[in-house]
Scaffold this active site. Structure first.
Site, PDB file in Angstrom:
ATOM      1  N   GLU A  53       1.059  -1.525  -0.347  1.00 60.70           N
ATOM      2  CA  GLU A  53       0.201  -0.299  -0.112  1.00 60.70           C
ATOM      3  C   GLU A  53       0.629   0.842   0.083  1.00 60.70           C
ATOM      4  O   GLU A  53       0.257   1.863   0.530  1.00 60.70           O
ATOM      5  CB  GLU A  53      -1.052  -0.145   1.015  1.00 60.70           C
ATOM      6  CG  GLU A  53      -1.394  -1.346   0.873  1.00 60.70           C
ATOM      7  CD  GLU A  53      -3.104  -0.869   2.459  1.00 60.70           C
ATOM      8  OE1 GLU A  53      -3.140  -0.476   3.640  1.00 60.70           O
ATOM      9  OE2 GLU A  53      -4.063  -1.501   2.545  1.00 60.70           O
ATOM     10  N   GLU A 110      -5.337  -8.661   1.011  1.00 59.05           N
ATOM     11  CA  GLU A 110      -5.696  -8.095   2.244  1.00 59.05           C
ATOM     12  C   GLU A 110      -7.209  -7.717   1.996  1.00 59.05           C
ATOM     13  O   GLU A 110      -7.775  -6.911   1.223  1.00 59.05           O
ATOM     14  CB  GLU A 110      -5.045  -7.035   2.932  1.00 59.05           C
ATOM     15  CG  GLU A 110      -3.808  -7.130   4.181  1.00 59.05           C
ATOM     16  CD  GLU A 110      -2.844  -5.864   4.353  1.00 59.05           C
ATOM     17  OE1 GLU A 110      -4.473  -5.003   4.688  1.00 59.05           O
ATOM     18  OE2 GLU A 110      -2.065  -6.043   4.405  1.00 59.05           O
TER      19      GLU A 110
HETATM   20  C1  FCB Z   1      -4.671  -2.104   5.342  1.00 56.88           C
HETATM   21  C2  FCB Z   1      -3.061  -2.782   6.241  1.00 56.88           C
HETATM   22  C3  FCB Z   1      -2.610  -3.565   6.877  1.00 56.88           C
HETATM   23  C4  FCB Z   1      -3.969  -2.966   8.373  1.00 56.88           C
HETATM   24  C5  FCB Z   1      -4.882  -2.888   7.499  1.00 56.88           C
HETATM   25  C6  FCB Z   1      -6.664  -2.725   8.903  1.00 56.88           C
HETATM   26  O1  FCB Z   1      -4.397  -0.843   5.166  1.00 56.88           O
HETATM   27  O2  FCB Z   1      -2.364  -2.571   5.250  1.00 56.88           O
HETATM   28  O3  FCB Z   1      -1.426  -3.066   7.651  1.00 56.88           O
HETATM   29  O4  FCB Z   1      -3.621  -1.974   9.605  1.00 56.88           O
HETATM   30  O5  FCB Z   1      -5.010  -2.173   6.584  1.00 56.88           O
END
Ligand code: FCB
Length: 453
Positions: free
Chosen positions: A177, A363
């Site tokens: 990210e 994620e």
């Molecule tokens: C993302 C991050 C991760 C975590 C989630 C909830 O943006 O990559 O580390 O904090 O959000």
């Protein structure tokens, strides 16, 4: 609205291809703790957390889930969930405590080497992320990502890791990210290093992207049979109203959130409409940078949490957009809109506009105020529901022909949620921070059951 947005669907593993990767994700600073051990250097998050008022509960990742000492039990838990892959990140300050150096810190390399061996012994495929936000403070002291020299430092660090783990780690992610690193860290100032300057954030962003491409030859050199990619936080962007002004705002907002990353990664340079709006704020790009950024990758990692609804906001900076809350929708405890269908929209769009060879959801997850029952159980029906509906959405995207190859739930464990400290719990496994006791939540049991079908 499709079925993914309403009642809880019942996806089955057998609805997905046999070679689809199922996993869980974590990151170093959020779980490891042991901030002072075995020669680890200070990271920008150690420094940031030590500044009063930065972290909601005044905490830090100094102990976190104590995973540095408990990694073996944690890998057992991952194995018990039935996942086949585990995405972790490496703490750069464990490898180069001063950010750079002639030789990496052997104790740091040994930790990740043991961790990777532990995964392989348990049948877990290791997915390594090189940068999940914990820059060595020593590099920040020399300008951090704003300083072009940090690109070279990152390449050396990537090479050290690939040399050490390239024989066993076959999946590498350069950055997690970069939008968050650049803009939460250097524009909004709500993440380390806490700078508030849009122009500087844009330059940071550029260096992050160049460093991604610059690190690929080292990864490919030391891990020739590995798959390499980058993970982006991407959002479907929707208009707050049917007005033409809001439709134009959507395009601009998308230009900074999504196109700003995907266009250069897929060989198109920065979007011209945004560069023009930025004017003198646009980053300095050197000859060859776009070729470096566009070096071919094997997959795109997508972190999906929520869509963004935007309105035209004249005067609100060069992009002139404002994010608004859609009324009356379901939200997580963080206030993030729950919109599984947004995942389908996003994946369809990525496929249509950038054609990555493979996409992994690296994620996806949710936070709710979990309660431990007197019998010790953690019943989290909303997280379970969130997971089931997003898996149904993933299946829908697959049916549309999206080259989706895997799904990693965020997160294996409750952990240190950055500026929110320990207030936000995202784990499929509950962590009692006072005792470090782990309890698989109902959502974790559900995921395990899904993976067994
Ligand atoms: C993302 C991050 C991760 C975590 C989630 C909830 O943006 O990559 O580390 O904090 O959000």
């Amino acid at each position: 609205m499709s079925s993914a947005d309403t009642a809880r669907p019942t996806p089955r593993r057998s609805d997905f291809p046999r070679d689809f990767r199922w996993g869980c994700s974590t990151s170093s600073y959020q779980i490891e703790g042991a901030a002072q051990e075995d020669g680890r250097g200070e990271s920008i998050w150690d420094r940031y957390c030590a500044t009063p008022g930065r972290i909601r509960d005044g905490s830090s990742g100094a102990v976190a889930c104590d995973h540095y000492h408990r990694w073996s039990g944690d890998l057992d838990l991952a194995r018990a969930l039935g996942v086949g892959a585990y995405r972790f990140s490496v703490a750069w300050p464990r490898i180069f405590p001063d950010g750079v150096g002639e030789r990496p810190n052997q104790a740091g390399l040994d930790f990740y080497s043991r961790l990777v061996d532990g995964m392989l012994e348990r049948g877990l495929e290791p997915w390594a992320t090189l940068y999940h936000w914990d820059l060595p403070q020593a590099l920040q002291d020399r300008g951090g990502w704003e300083n072009r020299a940090t690109i070279e430092a990152f390449v050396d660090y990537a090479e050290a890791m690939a040399r050490c783990l390239g024989d066993r780690v076959k999946h590498w992610i350069t950055h997690n990210e970069p939008w968050c690193t650049a803009f939460l860290g250097h524009h909004e100032g709500i993440h380390a290093p806490g700078i508030r300057d849009y122009r500087r954030a844009l330059q940071v962003c550029h260096h992050l992207l160049v460093s991604h491409g610059a690190a690929l030859p080292a990864l490919r050199g030391w891990a020739p049979d590995a798959q390499v990619g980058i993970t982006l936080s991407l959002h479907p962007i929707e208009a707050a109203s049917p007005s033409a002004a809001d439709a134009a705002a959507v395009h601009r907002h998308d230009g900074t959130r999504n196109r700003w990353f995907l266009d250069p990664l897929y060989g198109r340079g920065y979007p011209a409409d945004i560069v023009e709006r930025l004017g003198a704020d646009a980053p300095v790009v050197l000859a060859g940078d776009f070729e470096t950024i566009a070096a071919p990758t094997d997959f795109l990692g997508v972190n999906y949490y929520f869509p963004e609804v935007v309105a035209d906001a004249p005067g609100a900076g060069p992009i002139a957009t404002r994010v608004v809350d859609r009324p009356g929708v379901e939200r997580t405890a963080f206030g993030w809109e729950i919109a599984p269908q947004g995942l389908v929209t996003l994946l369809d769009r990525i496929r249509a506009d950038w054609h990555p060879a493979a996409i992994y959801i690296t994620e996806n997850g949710s936070t709710f105020d979990d309660v431990v029952a007197p019998d010790g159980r953690v019943d989290d029906p909303k997280r379970l529901d969130y997971l089931a509906r997003h898996l149904a959405a993933a299946r829908e995207a697959l049916a549309h022909g999206v080259p989706l190859k895997g799904y990693f739930a965020w997160s294996l464990l409750d952990n240190f949620e950055w500026a929110e400290g320990y207030v936000r719990r995202f784990g499929l496994i509950h962590v009692d921070y006072a005792t470090q006791r782990r309890t698989v939540k109902a959502s974790g049991h559900w995921y395990a059951g899904f993976l067994k079908t």
